[in-house]
Design a protein around this motif. Structure first.
Motif, PDB file in Angstrom:
ATOM      1  N   CYS A   1       0.841  -1.189   0.000  1.00  0.00           N
ATOM      2  CA  CYS A   1       0.000   0.000   0.000  1.00  0.00           C
ATOM      3  C   CYS A   1       0.881   1.245   0.000  1.00  0.00           C
ATOM      4  O   CYS A   1       1.794   1.376   0.812  1.00  0.00           O
ATOM      5  CB  CYS A   1      -0.905   0.000   1.220  1.00  0.00           C
ATOM      6  SG  CYS A   1      -2.058   1.384   1.206  1.00  0.00           S
ATOM      7  N   MET A   2       0.598   2.140  -0.952  1.00  0.00           N
ATOM      8  CA  MET A   2       1.359   3.379  -1.044  1.00  0.00           C
ATOM      9  C   MET A   2       0.485   4.558  -0.645  1.00  0.00           C
ATOM     10  O   MET A   2      -0.738   4.484  -0.676  1.00  0.00           O
ATOM     11  CB  MET A   2       1.830   3.584  -2.483  1.00  0.00           C
ATOM     12  CG  MET A   2       3.252   3.157  -2.710  1.00  0.00           C
ATOM     13  SD  MET A   2       3.440   1.370  -2.693  1.00  0.00           S
ATOM     14  CE  MET A   2       2.644   0.971  -4.209  1.00  0.00           C
ATOM     15  N   GLU A   3       1.152   5.652  -0.331  1.00  0.00           N
ATOM     16  CA  GLU A   3       0.441   6.876   0.013  1.00  0.00           C
ATOM     17  C   GLU A   3      -0.124   7.535  -1.257  1.00  0.00           C
ATOM     18  O   GLU A   3       0.526   7.533  -2.286  1.00  0.00           O
ATOM     19  CB  GLU A   3       1.404   7.851   0.692  1.00  0.00           C
ATOM     20  CG  GLU A   3       1.950   7.324   2.004  1.00  0.00           C
ATOM     21  CD  GLU A   3       3.250   8.005   2.436  1.00  0.00           C
ATOM     22  OE1 GLU A   3       3.383   8.283   3.629  1.00  0.00           O
ATOM     23  OE2 GLU A   3       4.110   8.236   1.569  1.00  0.00           O
TER      24      GLU A   3
ATOM     25  N   ASN B   1      -5.311   7.200   1.129  1.00  0.00           N
ATOM     26  CA  ASN B   1      -5.210   8.645   1.022  1.00  0.00           C
ATOM     27  C   ASN B   1      -4.510   9.260   2.227  1.00  0.00           C
ATOM     28  O   ASN B   1      -4.499   8.700   3.316  1.00  0.00           O
ATOM     29  CB  ASN B   1      -6.607   9.258   0.869  1.00  0.00           C
ATOM     30  CG  ASN B   1      -7.163   8.987  -0.506  1.00  0.00           C
ATOM     31  OD1 ASN B   1      -6.473   9.194  -1.517  1.00  0.00           O
ATOM     32  ND2 ASN B   1      -8.399   8.493  -0.562  1.00  0.00           N
ATOM     33  N   MET B   2      -3.945  10.419   1.991  1.00  0.00           N
ATOM     34  CA  MET B   2      -3.308  11.194   3.051  1.00  0.00           C
ATOM     35  C   MET B   2      -4.353  12.088   3.693  1.00  0.00           C
ATOM     36  O   MET B   2      -5.236  12.608   3.012  1.00  0.00           O
ATOM     37  CB  MET B   2      -2.235  12.100   2.437  1.00  0.00           C
ATOM     38  CG  MET B   2      -1.085  11.393   1.777  1.00  0.00           C
ATOM     39  SD  MET B   2       0.082  10.682   2.947  1.00  0.00           S
ATOM     40  CE  MET B   2       0.744  12.164   3.752  1.00  0.00           C
ATOM     41  N   ASP B   3      -4.292  12.288   5.011  1.00  0.00           N
ATOM     42  CA  ASP B   3      -5.000  13.409   5.610  1.00  0.00           C
ATOM     43  C   ASP B   3      -3.938  14.330   6.199  1.00  0.00           C
ATOM     44  O   ASP B   3      -2.764  14.178   5.900  1.00  0.00           O
ATOM     45  CB  ASP B   3      -6.047  12.938   6.634  1.00  0.00           C
ATOM     46  CG  ASP B   3      -5.435  12.185   7.812  1.00  0.00           C
ATOM     47  OD1 ASP B   3      -4.250  12.430   8.135  1.00  0.00           O
ATOM     48  OD2 ASP B   3      -6.137  11.348   8.400  1.00  0.00           O
ATOM     49  N   GLU B   4      -4.327  15.278   7.047  1.00  0.00           N
ATOM     50  CA  GLU B   4      -3.340  16.273   7.495  1.00  0.00           C
ATOM     51  C   GLU B   4      -2.266  15.679   8.417  1.00  0.00           C
ATOM     52  O   GLU B   4      -1.236  16.304   8.675  1.00  0.00           O
ATOM     53  CB  GLU B   4      -4.039  17.488   8.128  1.00  0.00           C
ATOM     54  CG  GLU B   4      -4.688  17.250   9.484  1.00  0.00           C
ATOM     55  CD  GLU B   4      -6.020  16.500   9.396  1.00  0.00           C
ATOM     56  OE1 GLU B   4      -6.430  16.102   8.279  1.00  0.00           O
ATOM     57  OE2 GLU B   4      -6.641  16.291  10.456  1.00  0.00           O
ATOM     58  N   ASN B   5      -2.477  14.445   8.900  1.00  0.00           N
ATOM     59  CA  ASN B   5      -1.471  13.809   9.753  1.00  0.00           C
ATOM     60  C   ASN B   5      -0.706  12.682   9.067  1.00  0.00           C
ATOM     61  O   ASN B   5      -0.047  11.879   9.725  1.00  0.00           O
ATOM     62  CB  ASN B   5      -2.132  13.238  11.014  1.00  0.00           C
ATOM     63  CG  ASN B   5      -2.550  14.332  11.961  1.00  0.00           C
ATOM     64  OD1 ASN B   5      -1.886  15.373  12.029  1.00  0.00           O
ATOM     65  ND2 ASN B   5      -3.648  14.130  12.667  1.00  0.00           N
ATOM     66  N   GLY B   6      -0.852  12.609   7.762  1.00  0.00           N
ATOM     67  CA  GLY B   6      -0.149  11.543   7.055  1.00  0.00           C
ATOM     68  C   GLY B   6      -1.129  10.534   6.512  1.00  0.00           C
ATOM     69  O   GLY B   6      -2.327  10.812   6.377  1.00  0.00           O
ATOM     70  N   VAL B   7      -0.642   9.357   6.209  1.00  0.00           N
ATOM     71  CA  VAL B   7      -1.495   8.361   5.576  1.00  0.00           C
ATOM     72  C   VAL B   7      -2.589   7.930   6.543  1.00  0.00           C
ATOM     73  O   VAL B   7      -2.375   7.823   7.755  1.00  0.00           O
ATOM     74  CB  VAL B   7      -0.638   7.161   5.090  1.00  0.00           C
ATOM     75  CG1 VAL B   7      -0.112   6.332   6.252  1.00  0.00           C
ATOM     76  CG2 VAL B   7      -1.387   6.300   4.098  1.00  0.00           C
ATOM     77  N   SER B   8      -3.792   7.727   6.008  1.00  0.00           N
ATOM     78  CA  SER B   8      -4.926   7.325   6.837  1.00  0.00           C
ATOM     79  C   SER B   8      -4.801   5.842   7.187  1.00  0.00           C
ATOM     80  O   SER B   8      -4.763   4.987   6.305  1.00  0.00           O
ATOM     81  CB  SER B   8      -6.228   7.569   6.070  1.00  0.00           C
ATOM     82  OG  SER B   8      -7.242   6.715   6.561  1.00  0.00           O
ATOM     83  N   VAL B   9      -4.733   5.561   8.478  1.00  0.00           N
ATOM     84  CA  VAL B   9      -4.570   4.172   8.910  1.00  0.00           C
ATOM     85  C   VAL B   9      -5.853   3.389   8.639  1.00  0.00           C
ATOM     86  O   VAL B   9      -5.815   2.191   8.351  1.00  0.00           O
ATOM     87  CB  VAL B   9      -4.146   4.097  10.395  1.00  0.00           C
ATOM     88  CG1 VAL B   9      -4.013   2.654  10.847  1.00  0.00           C
ATOM     89  CG2 VAL B   9      -2.821   4.816  10.591  1.00  0.00           C
ATOM     90  N   GLU B  10      -6.965   4.086   8.672  1.00  0.00           N
ATOM     91  CA  GLU B  10      -8.245   3.452   8.374  1.00  0.00           C
ATOM     92  C   GLU B  10      -8.241   2.939   6.923  1.00  0.00           C
ATOM     93  O   GLU B  10      -8.582   1.782   6.659  1.00  0.00           O
ATOM     94  CB  GLU B  10      -9.345   4.484   8.539  1.00  0.00           C
ATOM     95  CG  GLU B  10     -10.681   3.877   8.874  1.00  0.00           C
ATOM     96  CD  GLU B  10     -11.734   4.959   9.065  1.00  0.00           C
ATOM     97  OE1 GLU B  10     -11.355   6.147   9.230  1.00  0.00           O
ATOM     98  OE2 GLU B  10     -12.924   4.612   9.024  1.00  0.00           O
ATOM     99  N   GLU B  11      -7.826   3.812   6.026  1.00  0.00           N
ATOM    100  CA  GLU B  11      -7.780   3.411   4.612  1.00  0.00           C
ATOM    101  C   GLU B  11      -6.734   2.322   4.375  1.00  0.00           C
ATOM    102  O   GLU B  11      -6.933   1.425   3.566  1.00  0.00           O
ATOM    103  CB  GLU B  11      -7.481   4.610   3.716  1.00  0.00           C
ATOM    104  CG  GLU B  11      -8.638   5.590   3.682  1.00  0.00           C
ATOM    105  CD  GLU B  11      -8.601   6.472   2.436  1.00  0.00           C
ATOM    106  OE1 GLU B  11      -7.988   6.066   1.428  1.00  0.00           O
ATOM    107  OE2 GLU B  11      -9.199   7.553   2.490  1.00  0.00           O
TER     108      GLU B  11
END
Lengths: 474, 474
Positions: A195-197, A219-229
Motif C-alpha cells: 500500500c502506497m500513500e 489517502n493522506m490526511d493532514e497527519n499523514g497516511v490514513s490508517v483506516e484506509e
C-alpha cells in the motif's frame, strides 16, 4: 601437402598462416572432416617454426574452423553457413547527444546537488588515502550487505542523529533505494500486497508494478497516511514517508505513528517500509524520531539514501532490517553481491566516521534555510498576496505553491513547458486519473538558479493570468 | 498560564521549553485537546522571544505532541501510548568481525585482483581530474542506461577488440551482471523459460530462481552447450558463455555458434544471452568472434563485466541489446536509474578512452600467461604423471586438474577444507545431485600466492592418497 607463399606475409607469421588456411576452408579447398597435416610436418614443409603452426591451429580450433582428436590429429570442421565478420570503421560520432544537463530549462521539479555544495576536496582526499592504504580491502571485500566499516559508520550516525539503536549487521547497503525495494520484494515475498500513500512518489509504484506486485493506495490526511484506509486496503506492507511526505511535506505526528505500528502488529507478515529520504534536511526543530526507533516488534524496515545529503549520482542507499528479517536476508539473499563499489563505500565510511558528513549536513542545512528564505522572498515580491499561497511544511527540500488561476493544472504545466519552465502539479502525484484540479504545484528549491528566478516567476505569473507572450530567456 | 523556570535552562532556550512542555504532556499535566497559550502570550509570560516559543511549538507539532487549528490556535494531541525514546550509548564494538580477507585459507576457488595488478595510480589521477573538471556532469548526469561517455568508450572498445559494431544507445551499464540479469528478466518477461548450461555457474540459476523464473538445463559436449538438448528443453532464452565456458573452459566453435543462432531464429521471442565474462583473457591466438558479431537477426544479448579485467569490487558490467530490445528497454524500463555512480563511470570512461584499459589488459594477459605457466610447472614438479592430468583450455583464468584418487569428490573437498585449502570439484557445478564423481577440480590461478603454492599442492597430494596428517601452515 598445404603450401602457402610466405613471401607475401605481412605481420605475424601465424596470423598469415591462420588467414591462408581459413580462406582455404571457406573456399572449400579444404573440405569438411579433411585431415590436416601435423604441426611438425607442416612447419617443416613451410620452413617455419612449429610454434607458428601451433598458434595458427589454436586460433582456427578456437574459432571452430578445425577440431582436434586426441592421438589422431587435426581435422577441418563442418563450417556450412559460416560468414566472414566485416570489421567496420571506428565509431566517430554517436547518434546520441551529450547528456542534457538541462541548462536551458528552468526546472522547479527536481533537486540535484550544485557543484559548490559537494565536498569534492575532502572526497578526493579520502579516496586517495583509501587507494593508498586500503588496497587489499578495496579489491577483496565482497561483503554482500556492504562493507562493515560503512555499516558501522551508518549505525553510529543513526544512533547519534536519529536516536536509532541498530547493529551494523541489520544494515544492507545498495545502489539506490530502487534497488533495495527490489531486494525487499524478494525478501518479503511477491504475494504480498503493498500500500502506497496517495498522493505519492509515483516511481515507487512503477517499481513495484514492474515486479508484478499488487499495489493499493491509502489517502493522506493532514497527519499523514490514513490508517483506516490502509487497513481497508487489505495490504500487508505499508510503504510510507512519515518524516517528510512527498509531495505534501506532511510530518506524521507521534500519535499517528503509534496507530500505524498498531496496524502492523495486528497481523503476522505485516510490515512498514519507512522511507526517510530527506530527514537530514528537516530545517526547524530537532528531527522527529523515526518510526523505526519506537518499533518494539520488528515491524519497521527503515530506508535512507545519500541522494539528498550528498548527490543522487553517487547511488548509495541503505536499509535497516528488523533482526528476524536480517537473519532471513542472510539465508535467502546472501548470494547477491553488494551493488556498490568498495572504492566509494570505503570513502563514504571515512567521510562519515571522521565527522565530515555531519559538518557537510550542517553546512547544507544552513545553506538550504537561507536559500528557502530567499526563494520565498522572491515569490512574495513577485506575486500579490491574493495571487498565490505558500504551503510550507517544516522539513525537506520543497514546498507547495498554490496559484490563483483559472487554468487547469495540466494546461498550466504545458504552457510553462512551452516556455522552458518545468513546474509539476500536486495532482500529478495522485493515483486517480480524473483528479480535480488543485492549482497546487511542487517547488523544489535546492538547485534553483537564483539569478533567473525572478524571470521564471514572472513567466509563471503571466501564464497563470493567461498572458501568452512572456517567455523565459534561454 | 504555563510557567517554567528558565534559570535551569541549559543549551538553546527553545529546546528547554520544548522539553518542559513535552514533560507536562507526557505526565498528563497538560491534557488531551487542551488549548495552549498563543505564542505571543506565552513568550510575554515567560520573558522570552516569540521565535523561541515558535521553535518549541514547531518541534512539538512536528513530533505529534501538539496540533494547530487554523485561526483557532494550538492544542495538545492525544498521545496515549507514547513512549520516550531512550538514546543508547554510542556503539563501540560491532558484533561482526572485520571482513574476512581469507588470509589463512589457500583458495583455488576464486579469482580476485591482487593489489599490484590494479592500476591505482592512473585510476586516482583520472578520478581527480574528473572531480576537478567534470563537476557538473558528476552531479547531474542521471542517464538511466549509464553515462554516454562510458557507453561510447565501450562501443569503441568492442569494435576494436571484439569486432562488434554496436551503438552506444544499445548499451546498458549496471552494477554487476547480476543486476543486469534482473533488468533482462523484466525486459523479456517473467513467463519466459531460461535454459542454462550444465555444468555451469550456479549463481545464475539462483538469481533466475529468486525471480521465480522457470529454469531448465542443457548438457555440454566438447563443443559447448548441446543445441539438441537446448531445443528439447522447450526454453525461450539460452544463457550461455560461448567464449570460455565456466567451469569446463570450452570455447564454442563457429559451426556450433551458427547452430545456436539457427535455434534462436526458429521461433519468435527466443534469445541468446552471451555471457562474455572473461574474453579479455583468452591467452592464445586472436579472440574468437562473439556470437553477437555474427548475429544478423537481433537475437543475441551480449554481456560483459569489468570484474575480471579490473576488479569484481568495482561493480561495473554492461550489456548490449539488439536494436528492437533497446527500444523496448527505453519504453518499459527507462524509469530505473542507472545503478553505477557517475564518479566511477566517468573515471572508467577516461580509462578506456585514453588507452589505459588496453594497456592494462595487455599487461595482465602477459602476467597471467606467466603465472599460469609457473603454476603448471609447480604442479608438474609436485605430482607424478600418473597422479594428475591437467585439462587446459586456451582461454581464461582457470583450468581443470584431474586427480587420480579413490576419494569421493566431496570427501576430498572436505578434507582439504579441514586443512585450510579451498578446492572445488567440477561436479559441484552440475545440476544433478546424484552426480557421479569425476575427480576433476577447478583451479583458479590468477590470485594464488605463489610462495605457498608448493605447500598447498603437497597437502592435496597427501590428502588424495589418504594421508591425514599433512596440513597447510596458517
Amino acid at each position: 601437402m598445404l603450401t602457402y607463399d610466405f613471401t607475401k606475409a605481412t605481420g605475424a607469421l601465424y596470423k598469415y598462416l591462420y588467414k591462408c588456411i581459413k580462406e582455404d576452408i571457406n573456399s572449400g579447398k579444404l573440405g569438411k572432416n579433411e585431415k590436416m597435416p601435423s604441426k611438425r610436418t607442416l612447419a617443416k614443409n613451410l620452413g617455419i617454426s612449429t610454434i607458428t603452426v601451433e598458434n595458427a591451429y589454436d586460433q582456427l580450433i578456437g574459432e571452430g574452423y578445425m577440431y582436434a582428436i586426441t592421438k589422431k590429429g587435426y581435422y577441418v570442421s563442418d563450417i556450412s553457413g559460416i560468414m566472414e565478420i566485416a570489421i567496420p570503421e571506428k565509431l566517430t560520432e554517436s547518434e546520441e547527444k551529450l547528456p542534457d544537463i538541462k541548462k536551458d530549462i528552468y526546472d522547479f521539479s527536481s533537486n540535484y546537488t550544485e557543484p559548490d555544495n559537494f565536498p569534492f576536496s575532502v572526497w578526493t582526499k579520502l579516496m586517495r588515502e583509501n587507494m593508498a592504504e586500503k588496497k587489499q580491502e578495496l579489491l577483496k571485500d565482497l561483503s554482500n550487505r556492504g562493507v562493515l566499516l560503512l555499516r558501522e559508520a551508518i549505525a553510529n550516525y543513526l544512533l547519534s542523529f536519529r536516536g536509532m539503536n541498530v547493529k551494523p549487521s541489520q544494515i544492507v547497503v545498495g545502489a539506490g533505494t530502487e534497488y533495495l525495494y527490489e531486494l525487499l520484494i524478494k525478501l518479503l515475498g511477491k504475494d504480498k500486497i503493498y500500500c502506497m500513500e496517495n498522493p505519492g512518489y509515483k516511481k515507487i509504484t512503477q517499481i513495484y508494478k514492474s515486479n508484478d506486485i499488487e499495489c493499493r493506495y491509502a489517502n493522506m490526511d493532514e497527519n499523514g497516511v490514513s490508517v483506516e484506509e490502509l487497513a481497508l486496503s487489505g495490504a500487508d506492507i505499508a510503504h510510507i514517508s512519515p518524516t517528510h511526505h512527498f509531495p505534501t511535506g506532511i510530518t506524521m505526528p507521534v500519535s499517528r505513528r503509534y496507530e500505524i505500528l498498531a496496524w502492523a502488529n495486528k497481523k503476522e507478515g505485516r510490515y512498514i517500509i519507512e522511507d526517510d529520504y530527506d530527514s537530514e534536511f528537516r530545517l526547524n526543530g530537532r528531527p522527529v524520531p523515526p518510526l523505526q526507533s519506537i518499533d518494539a516488534c520488528g515491524k519497521v524496515i527503515y530506508m535512507n539514501t545519500f541522494s539528498k545529503s550528498l548527490t543522487p549520482t553517487i547511488r548509495i542507499s541503505y536499509m535497516v532490517l528488523p533482526k528476524h528479517l536480517s537473519d532471513e536476508f542472510n539465508e535467502k539473499l546472501s548470494f547477491y553481491s553488494c551493488t556498490v563499489s568498495t572504492f566509494e563505500q570505503y570513502t563514504l565510511a571515512e567521510f562519515i566516521k571522521r565527522g565530515y558528513f555531519e559538518k557537510h549536513i550542517n553546512r547544507m542545512r544552513l545553506y538550504y534555510v537561507r536559500k528557502r528564505h530567499s526563494v520565498l522572498e522572491h515569490i512574495n515580491e513577485c506575486f500579490d498576496k491574493n495571487e498565490c499561497r505558500i504551503i510550507e511544511n517544516d522539513s525537506g527540500l520543497h514546498f507547495i505553491l498554490e496559484l490563483e488561476t483559472d487554468l487547469r493544472d495540466k494546461d498550466l504545466e504545458d504552457k510553462l513547458s512551452d516556455r522552458h519552465i518545468r513546474l509539476q502539479a500536486l495532482t500529478d502525484f495522485y493515483q486517480m486519473s480524473d483528479m480535480e484540479d488543485k492549482h497546487r504545484f511542487i517547488l523544489n528549491y535546492s538547485s534553483l538558479d537564483m539569478e533567473r528566478l525572478d524571470e521564471a516567476l514572472h513567466v509563471i505569473k503571466a501564464v497563470m493570468h493567461g498572458n501568452p507572450c512572456s517567455r523565459i530567456r534561454k
